[in-house]
Design a protein around this motif. Sequence first.
Motif, PDB file in Angstrom:
ATOM      1  N   HIS A  63       0.571  -1.181   0.491  1.00  0.00           N
ATOM      2  CA  HIS A  63      -0.023  -0.298  -0.226  1.00  0.00           C
ATOM      3  C   HIS A  63       0.731   1.332   0.209  1.00  0.00           C
ATOM      4  N   LEU A  64       2.020   1.156   0.755  1.00  0.00           N
ATOM      5  CA  LEU A  64       2.860   2.102   0.568  1.00  0.00           C
ATOM      6  C   LEU A  64       3.128   2.360  -0.639  1.00  0.00           C
ATOM      7  N   VAL A  65       3.908   1.499  -1.142  1.00  0.00           N
ATOM      8  CA  VAL A  65       4.718   1.724  -2.341  1.00  0.00           C
ATOM      9  C   VAL A  65       3.595   2.363  -4.295  1.00  0.00           C
ATOM     10  N   ARG A  66       2.175   1.910  -3.463  1.00  0.00           N
ATOM     11  CA  ARG A  66       1.525   2.375  -4.467  1.00  0.00           C
ATOM     12  C   ARG A  66       1.004   3.850  -4.127  1.00  0.00           C
ATOM     13  N   LYS A  67       0.810   3.681  -2.749  1.00  0.00           N
ATOM     14  CA  LYS A  67       0.808   5.902  -2.578  1.00  0.00           C
ATOM     15  C   LYS A  67       1.401   6.600  -2.721  1.00  0.00           C
ATOM     16  N   ALA A  68       2.597   6.364  -2.796  1.00  0.00           N
ATOM     17  CA  ALA A  68       3.942   7.144  -2.380  1.00  0.00           C
ATOM     18  C   ALA A  68       4.030   7.922  -4.431  1.00  0.00           C
ATOM     19  N   LEU A  69       3.994   6.009  -4.969  1.00  0.00           N
ATOM     20  CA  LEU A  69       4.192   6.916  -6.622  1.00  0.00           C
ATOM     21  C   LEU A  69       2.503   7.173  -7.152  1.00  0.00           C
ATOM     22  N   ALA A  70       1.466   7.318  -6.302  1.00  0.00           N
ATOM     23  CA  ALA A  70       0.231   7.478  -6.580  1.00  0.00           C
ATOM     24  C   ALA A  70       0.059   9.530  -6.427  1.00  0.00           C
ATOM     25  N   ALA A  71       1.189   9.673  -5.532  1.00  0.00           N
ATOM     26  CA  ALA A  71       1.669  11.067  -4.818  1.00  0.00           C
ATOM     27  C   ALA A  71       2.819  12.021  -5.538  1.00  0.00           C
ATOM     28  N   GLY A  72       3.465  11.126  -6.800  1.00  0.00           N
ATOM     29  CA  GLY A  72       4.333  11.746  -7.379  1.00  0.00           C
ATOM     30  C   GLY A  72       6.079  11.686  -6.682  1.00  0.00           C
ATOM     31  N   HIS A  73       5.806  11.005  -5.661  1.00  0.00           N
ATOM     32  CA  HIS A  73       7.225  10.519  -4.796  1.00  0.00           C
ATOM     33  C   HIS A  73       7.636   9.716  -5.932  1.00  0.00           C
ATOM     34  N   GLU A  74       9.320   9.515  -5.897  1.00  0.00           N
ATOM     35  CA  GLU A  74      10.070   8.317  -5.833  1.00  0.00           C
ATOM     36  C   GLU A  74      10.496   8.030  -5.285  1.00  0.00           C
ATOM     37  N   VAL A  75      10.292   5.889  -5.971  1.00  0.00           N
ATOM     38  CA  VAL A  75      10.651   5.057  -4.476  1.00  0.00           C
ATOM     39  C   VAL A  75      11.116   4.191  -5.180  1.00  0.00           C
ATOM     40  N   THR A  76      11.964   3.674  -4.266  1.00  0.00           N
ATOM     41  CA  THR A  76      13.507   2.724  -4.194  1.00  0.00           C
ATOM     42  C   THR A  76      12.611   1.346  -3.948  1.00  0.00           C
ATOM     43  N   ALA A  77      12.061   0.517  -3.608  1.00  0.00           N
ATOM     44  CA  ALA A  77      11.779  -1.020  -3.221  1.00  0.00           C
ATOM     45  C   ALA A  77      12.346  -1.791  -2.674  1.00  0.00           C
ATOM     46  N   VAL A  78      12.556  -1.766  -1.891  1.00  0.00           N
ATOM     47  CA  VAL A  78      13.559  -3.151  -1.537  1.00  0.00           C
ATOM     48  C   VAL A  78      12.900  -4.118  -1.143  1.00  0.00           C
ATOM     49  N   VAL A  79      13.677  -5.656  -2.343  1.00  0.00           N
ATOM     50  CA  VAL A  79      13.353  -6.846  -2.330  1.00  0.00           C
ATOM     51  C   VAL A  79      13.520  -7.748  -1.576  1.00  0.00           C
ATOM     52  N   ARG A  80      13.585  -8.625  -1.028  1.00  0.00           N
ATOM     53  CA  ARG A  80      14.635 -10.115  -0.948  1.00  0.00           C
ATOM     54  C   ARG A  80      14.679 -11.397  -2.386  1.00  0.00           C
ATOM     55  N   GLY A  81      13.495 -10.609  -3.662  1.00  0.00           N
ATOM     56  CA  GLY A  81      13.256 -12.331  -4.255  1.00  0.00           C
ATOM     57  C   GLY A  81      12.006 -11.241  -5.221  1.00  0.00           C
ATOM     58  N   GLN A  82      11.772 -12.917  -5.530  1.00  0.00           N
ATOM     59  CA  GLN A  82      10.553 -12.349  -6.471  1.00  0.00           C
ATOM     60  C   GLN A  82       9.753 -11.780  -6.127  1.00  0.00           C
ATOM     61  N   HIS A  83       8.819 -10.652  -6.572  1.00  0.00           N
ATOM     62  CA  HIS A  83       8.306  -9.253  -6.351  1.00  0.00           C
ATOM     63  C   HIS A  83       7.003  -9.405  -7.588  1.00  0.00           C
ATOM     64  N   ALA A  84       5.806  -9.233  -7.020  1.00  0.00           N
ATOM     65  CA  ALA A  84       4.715  -8.551  -8.187  1.00  0.00           C
ATOM     66  C   ALA A  84       4.232  -7.284  -8.275  1.00  0.00           C
ATOM     67  N   LEU A  85       5.409  -6.555  -7.634  1.00  0.00           N
ATOM     68  CA  LEU A  85       5.285  -4.972  -7.900  1.00  0.00           C
ATOM     69  C   LEU A  85       5.366  -4.761  -9.322  1.00  0.00           C
ATOM     70  N   ALA A  86       4.337  -3.773  -9.705  1.00  0.00           N
ATOM     71  CA  ALA A  86       3.819  -3.073 -11.329  1.00  0.00           C
ATOM     72  C   ALA A  86       4.927  -2.083 -11.725  1.00  0.00           C
ATOM     73  N   ASP A  87       5.306  -2.653 -13.412  1.00  0.00           N
ATOM     74  CA  ASP A  87       6.583  -1.521 -13.261  1.00  0.00           C
ATOM     75  C   ASP A  87       5.679   0.115 -13.382  1.00  0.00           C
ATOM     76  N   HIS A  88       6.263   0.689 -13.313  1.00  0.00           N
ATOM     77  CA  HIS A  88       6.186   2.683 -12.927  1.00  0.00           C
ATOM     78  C   HIS A  88       7.339   2.912 -12.926  1.00  0.00           C
ATOM     79  N   PRO A  89       7.063   4.367 -14.129  1.00  0.00           N
ATOM     80  CA  PRO A  89       8.647   5.361 -14.208  1.00  0.00           C
ATOM     81  C   PRO A  89       9.417   6.157 -13.024  1.00  0.00           C
TER      82      PRO A  89
END
Length: 210
Positions: free
Chosen positions: A15-41
């Motif tokens: 939720h935090l990633v999605r809201k941050a992107l919707a608000a116009g922030h630049e986000v670095t998401a740190v993951v451990r392996g495979q993920h389902a985060l959608a591509d975003h510029p």
Amino acid sequence: MRLTIFGATGRTGGHLVRKALAAGHEVTAVVRGQHALADHPRLRVITADVMNPNDIATTIRDADTVLDTIGSREKGPTSVATDSALAITEAMASVGVRRLILISNSARVAGTGDDWFTRFVVKPLILRPLLRHSLDDMAGAEQATRDSAVDWTIVRAPQLTDRPAQGSYRTAIERSVTFGIRISREDLAACLLDLAADPGSIHQHINVAN
């Protein structure tokens, strides 16, 4: 803002990633392996070992704010939250980034703001024994954060739900939110973003609830 989010694939972190992107922030998401985060510029996804300060330093280097949403799913003894907080604060110190927001749990601290039943029965006699391992881990993460040199804000949340956002939340500084029993993960994510932009919350424990 440039945000680095740890625990980005968790239910709150997502939720935090999605809201941050919707608000116009630049986000670095740190993951451990495979993920389902959608591509975003404005989204950069980096696979790293969160327990290794050297491994995560590059994910933090350009951040204005780091958000730690890591929690353990283990039912037994665990130190996931504590160990990750130690690694994150060490990595932040190594690259000169200061602003950190940590998610914790409000069940551990009974006191001002709680109604009588919650203060003397629910928290000490029910929640504390039931959640003792995760609460001990959260306490360790809080202490590691306070002991560091970062500009921290510790956000203590009650029971998290996957219900739709109410679009509002209540907060209390250095005290419990009266009748603050639960909060939706989406509303918690909104609170975290608001606090990231609020320098007045530095070095404070903020309780939040719907």
